[in-house]
Motif scaffolding. Structure first.
Motif, mmCIF file in Angstrom:
data_model
loop_
_atom_site.group_PDB
_atom_site.id
_atom_site.type_symbol
_atom_site.label_atom_id
_atom_site.label_comp_id
_atom_site.label_asym_id
_atom_site.label_seq_id
_atom_site.Cartn_x
_atom_site.Cartn_y
_atom_site.Cartn_z
ATOM 1 N N GLY A 224 -7.402 -1.844 0.198
ATOM 2 C CA GLY A 224 -7.766 -2.451 -1.065
ATOM 3 C C GLY A 224 -7.033 -1.886 -2.262
ATOM 4 N N GLU A 225 -6.812 -0.567 -2.306
ATOM 5 C CA GLU A 225 -6.126 0.030 -3.446
ATOM 6 C C GLU A 225 -4.688 -0.460 -3.543
ATOM 7 O OE1 GLU A 225 -6.599 4.249 -4.261
ATOM 8 O OE2 GLU A 225 -8.324 4.296 -2.914
ATOM 9 N N VAL A 226 -4.041 -0.652 -2.404
ATOM 10 C CA VAL A 226 -2.685 -1.194 -2.401
ATOM 11 C C VAL A 226 -2.687 -2.596 -2.995
ATOM 12 C CG1 VAL A 226 -0.791 -1.967 -0.923
ATOM 13 C CG2 VAL A 226 -1.925 0.215 -0.453
ATOM 14 N N ALA A 227 -3.656 -3.418 -2.608
ATOM 15 C CA ALA A 227 -3.738 -4.784 -3.126
ATOM 16 C C ALA A 227 -3.940 -4.779 -4.640
ATOM 17 C CB ALA A 227 -4.876 -5.532 -2.439
ATOM 18 N N VAL A 228 -4.779 -3.885 -5.139
ATOM 19 C CA VAL A 228 -5.007 -3.801 -6.581
ATOM 20 C C VAL A 228 -3.719 -3.366 -7.298
ATOM 21 C CG1 VAL A 228 -6.281 -2.602 -8.405
ATOM 22 C CG2 VAL A 228 -7.478 -3.401 -6.365
ATOM 23 N N ASP A 229 -3.014 -2.404 -6.737
ATOM 24 C CA ASP A 229 -1.743 -1.963 -7.340
ATOM 25 C C ASP A 229 -0.751 -3.117 -7.419
ATOM 26 O OD1 ASP A 229 -2.711 0.587 -7.640
ATOM 27 O OD2 ASP A 229 -1.746 1.383 -5.845
ATOM 28 N N TRP A 230 -0.706 -3.936 -6.365
ATOM 29 C CA TRP A 230 0.204 -5.085 -6.373
ATOM 30 C C TRP A 230 -0.205 -6.104 -7.437
ATOM 31 C CZ3 TRP A 230 0.293 -5.768 -0.328
ATOM 32 C CH2 TRP A 230 1.229 -4.858 0.211
ATOM 33 N N ALA A 231 -1.519 -6.293 -7.590
ATOM 34 C CA ALA A 231 -1.989 -7.214 -8.619
ATOM 35 C C ALA A 231 -1.605 -6.714 -10.005
ATOM 36 C CB ALA A 231 -3.500 -7.396 -8.513
ATOM 37 N N VAL A 232 -1.766 -5.416 -10.250
ATOM 38 C CA VAL A 232 -1.378 -4.825 -11.532
ATOM 39 C C VAL A 232 0.121 -5.021 -11.772
ATOM 40 C CG1 VAL A 232 -1.120 -2.637 -12.783
ATOM 41 C CG2 VAL A 232 -3.278 -3.173 -11.614
ATOM 42 N N ALA A 233 0.910 -4.946 -10.700
ATOM 43 C CA ALA A 233 2.364 -5.113 -10.821
ATOM 44 C C ALA A 233 2.786 -6.570 -11.006
ATOM 45 C CB ALA A 233 3.049 -4.529 -9.583
ATOM 46 N N GLY A 234 1.825 -7.501 -10.956
ATOM 47 C CA GLY A 234 2.142 -8.890 -11.246
ATOM 48 C C GLY A 234 2.457 -9.757 -10.052
ATOM 49 N N HIS A 235 2.064 -9.320 -8.848
ATOM 50 C CA HIS A 235 2.423 -10.076 -7.647
ATOM 51 C C HIS A 235 1.487 -11.239 -7.349
ATOM 52 C CE1 HIS A 235 5.764 -7.629 -6.201
ATOM 53 N NE2 HIS A 235 5.080 -6.559 -6.578
ATOM 54 N N GLY A 236 0.293 -11.267 -7.962
ATOM 55 C CA GLY A 236 -0.593 -12.379 -7.673
ATOM 56 C C GLY A 236 -2.032 -12.094 -8.041
ATOM 57 N N ILE A 237 -2.919 -12.948 -7.526
ATOM 58 C CA ILE A 237 -4.356 -12.888 -7.805
ATOM 59 C C ILE A 237 -5.039 -12.142 -6.667
ATOM 60 C CG2 ILE A 237 -6.438 -14.274 -8.105
ATOM 61 C CD1 ILE A 237 -4.596 -16.508 -9.208
ATOM 62 N N VAL A 238 -6.007 -11.302 -7.024
ATOM 63 C CA VAL A 238 -6.710 -10.509 -6.024
ATOM 64 C C VAL A 238 -8.214 -10.717 -6.191
ATOM 65 C CG1 VAL A 238 -6.913 -8.404 -7.432
ATOM 66 C CG2 VAL A 238 -6.787 -8.223 -4.939
#
Length: 299
Positions: A224-238
């Motif tokens: 989950g933390e990886v997914a949140v980091d990706w969302a912060v980086a602008g990769h998509g909706i989480v």
């Protein structure tokens, strides 16, 4: 003659699925455990445990010895507590299980604070990728999300927790903001692949109805933390629990979208096996968590 050390040994042994597991916990070899158990059974004249190379199971006599033995231990502990000068001091071993994300980010600090309050108490916090069976692994308390899995455990809600739809301002500026849940299927969504759940199906509700939306995206993870980091980086909706995205929402790194739509409820509970007498250290720890987590965030 009866021996309280033998009683304590048997109770510890009965908490483990095998002689090898008990030996590891006791810090001795499996043959030593087997010999001591055999000596106890010869002294008592009954068989206490059925054992194979992989499993242990209580006989009828063993279950009676365990239940009454635990009561004797509790009575003796109660007597000693009543005679102690500091009767409110907690002692013994408290075994806690939680998942990695919440355990590392929030629970570890609370365990540290609780330990400082009760220096005579020993705490084992074991973090795992999925919840463990408390009885099988001899844990006193577990931290779980969502409703309790079965009726053999007692649950106390510690914190109301929502699963929120979030994206970064940069993503929304580039791709636009969905105006309906169905529009999520046209966006890049970051999905979590965990356990055996269908990872690309998001169940959403607005307090009135529940719908299923099938989503897709270029990135997925089992963390989950990886997914949140990706969302912060602008990769998509989480779609993540509020405890996991609260700081990013507060800082503005993420924005909640599609309110009031959210994922299915995931309230945080402390769970523990059903017991006639709950140890004071377990009760005190659960009370402490409830107190410290109250008002953890505002709706």
């Amino acid at each position: 003659m009866s021996d309280l050390s033998d009683l304590a040994f048997f109770i510890e042994l009965a908490r483990h699925p095998s002689l090898a597991a008990a030996a590891q916990e006791l810090g001795v070899t499996p043959p030593n455990v087997s010999r001591r158990l055999a000596a106890m059974e010869r002294r008592l004249g009954v068989r206490l445990l059925n054992r194979t190379t992989r499993r242990l199971s209580l006989t009828g006599e063993g279950r009676r010895y365990l239940e009454q033995g635990e009561q004797i231990q509790q009575d003796l502990a109660g007597l000693e507590r009543s005679l102690a000068a500091s009767r409110d001091e907690l002692a013994g071993l408290l075994r806690v299980n939680a998942t990695f994300g919440f355990g590392r980010r929030h629970l570890a600090g609370l365990v540290s604070e609780f330990s400082l309050r009760h220096p005579q108490l020993e705490v084992l916090l074991q973090l795992t990728d999925r919840p463990l069976d408390l009885a099988e692994h001899a844990f006193d308390v577990g931290i779980r999300f969502g409703p309790p899995p079965d009726t053999r455990i007692v649950a106390r809600r510690l914190l109301h927790n929502r699963r929120l739809l979030c994206a970064s301002p940069a993503y929304l500026a580039t791709h636009g903001e969905p105006v309906t849940p169905q529009a999520l299927s046209e966006h890049r969504c970051i999905v979590i692949r965990e356990n055996n759940a269908v990872f690309n199906h998001w169940y959403l509700n607005d307090g009135k109805e529940q719908i299923l939306v099938k989503v897709a995206g270029h990135l997925s993870s089992n963390h989950g933390e990886v997914a949140v980091d990706w969302a912060v980086a602008g990769h998509g909706i989480v779609l993540r629990s509020e405890w996991d995205v609260a700081s990013a929402l507060e800082s503005g790194e993420l924005r909640r979208i599609l309110s009031p739509w959210m994922g299915l409820g995931a309230d945080i509970h402390a769970v523990y096996p059903q017991r006639h007498h709950l140890p004071a250290r377990v009760r005190a720890f659960i009370d402490f968590l409830a107190e410290r987590l109250e008002g953890f965030w505002k709706d």
